[in-house]
Design an enzyme around this catalytic site. Structure first.
Site, PDB file in Angstrom:
ATOM      1  N   THR A 244      32.896  59.507  67.839  1.00  0.00           N
ATOM      2  CA  THR A 244      31.767  59.672  67.073  1.00  0.00           C
ATOM      3  C   THR A 244      31.194  58.486  66.488  1.00  0.00           C
ATOM      4  O   THR A 244      31.993  57.737  66.129  1.00  0.00           O
ATOM      5  CB  THR A 244      31.876  60.760  66.133  1.00  0.00           C
ATOM      6  OG1 THR A 244      32.721  60.334  65.149  1.00  0.00           O
ATOM      7  CG2 THR A 244      32.634  62.048  66.748  1.00  0.00           C
TER       8      THR A 244
ATOM      9  N   ILE B 122      31.653  49.439  64.031  1.00  0.00           N
ATOM     10  CA  ILE B 122      33.070  49.723  64.359  1.00  0.00           C
ATOM     11  C   ILE B 122      33.145  50.813  65.361  1.00  0.00           C
ATOM     12  O   ILE B 122      34.097  50.532  66.449  1.00  0.00           O
ATOM     13  CB  ILE B 122      33.822  50.230  63.096  1.00  0.00           C
ATOM     14  CG1 ILE B 122      34.002  49.133  62.169  1.00  0.00           C
ATOM     15  CG2 ILE B 122      35.304  50.764  63.540  1.00  0.00           C
ATOM     16  CD1 ILE B 122      34.465  49.452  61.035  1.00  0.00           C
TER      17      ILE B 122
ATOM     18  N   TYR C 207      31.384  58.149  48.033  1.00  0.00           N
ATOM     19  CA  TYR C 207      32.122  57.637  49.515  1.00  0.00           C
ATOM     20  C   TYR C 207      33.554  57.985  49.329  1.00  0.00           C
ATOM     21  O   TYR C 207      34.231  58.155  50.415  1.00  0.00           O
ATOM     22  CB  TYR C 207      31.577  56.418  49.923  1.00  0.00           C
ATOM     23  CG  TYR C 207      32.045  55.856  50.962  1.00  0.00           C
ATOM     24  CD1 TYR C 207      31.450  56.114  52.154  1.00  0.00           C
ATOM     25  CD2 TYR C 207      32.723  54.561  50.947  1.00  0.00           C
ATOM     26  CE1 TYR C 207      32.111  55.623  53.265  1.00  0.00           C
ATOM     27  CE2 TYR C 207      33.538  54.089  52.104  1.00  0.00           C
ATOM     28  CZ  TYR C 207      33.018  54.390  53.332  1.00  0.00           C
ATOM     29  OH  TYR C 207      33.358  53.889  54.501  1.00  0.00           O
TER      30      TYR C 207
END
Length: 255
Positions: free
Chosen positions: A19, A25, A163
């Site tokens: 995903t 990355i 986060y």
């Protein structure tokens, strides 16, 4: 060790779903699996052209590639993606939950909508994708679920509270689910990178990057390929005894 898993399926014949694979990355992870000729599913949100470019690079390595768009915050869209893949005979043996977003700023300045967005993409999306795609892995008694977290999910970061909280949730999710799925031959791990040279670092000034590198014992930021190699290693049949782990490639920055 025998490289056959999931019945008589060889590793290079498996299917991986990554995903958020249109850049950074995620793109490097997709390319790493493509290097062994695996079936690679590149998920993206809105970056159609970027996803196609990653697909092109994967196909150059001989991989069979399929791109699919979905809002991972929506169960309906995840199930639609699942059906599309099944229609093409693609049943992911390996799920890499990489999609995520960051939000910088003081907690006092974070709106409820911003909190919800970060949690929905980083944590709810991971939950939905895992819940939808893990039954096939359980049925074949083999599977790999690898969640891309962050070093901030381990140590926390000032001005990245939301986060950090989301990635901390990813880590706890990984540890708990690993215990549930271990009897079914499915491993669950999280990779929690430190500072990686991706687009997320583009807003940093050269001096800020230099100072950051000085804080890291290795003296540099990670290359995305290094993170992709770790994800690939965790997916191997030989890595079947590694589960429930939060592995942080961070150059000795956080120990």
């Amino acid at each position: 060790m025998n490289l056959v898993a999931g019945g008589d399926k060889k590793f290079g014949e498996m299917t991986v779903l990554v995903t958020g694979a249109s850049r950074g990355i995620g793109a490097k992870i997709a390319e790493r699996f493509a290097s062994v000729g695996m079936n690679v599913v590149i998920h993206y949100g809105r970056s159609h052209e970027a996803a196609n470019e990653v697909a092109r690079r994967c196909m150059e390595q001989g991989a069979k590639v399929y791109t699919v768009s979905a809002d991972i915050r929506s169960r309906e869209e995840i199930e639609r993606m699942h059906q599309k893949l099944e229609d093409h005979g693609l049943y992911p043996d390996i799920l890499v939950n990489n999609a995520g977003i960051a939000r910088y700023g003081l907690l006092s300045d974070v709106s409820e909508a911003e909190w919800d967005e970060v949690m929905d993409v980083n944590l709810k999306g991971l939950f939905l994708c895992t819940q939808v795609f893990m039954p096939y892995m359980i049925s074949q008694k083999f599977g790999r679920i690898i969640n891309v977290s962050s070093v901030w999910g381990i140590s926390g970061a000032s001005c990245e509270v939301v986060y950090s909280a989301a990635k901390g949730g990813v880590n706890a999710f990984s540890k708990a689910l690993a215990k549930e799925l271990a009897p079914s031959g499915v491993t669950v791990n999280a990779v929690a990178p430190g500072a990686v040279m991706t687009d997320m670092m583009k807003d940093f000034e050269a001096e800020e990057l230099r100072q950051l590198e000085e804080e890291i014992p290795a003296g540099r930021l990670a290359d995305p390929d290094e993170i992709a190699s770790l994800v690939y290693f965790l997916a191997l049949p030989e890595s079947s005894y590694i589960t429930g782990q939060i592995i942080s490639p961070n150059g000795g920055w956080i120990t």
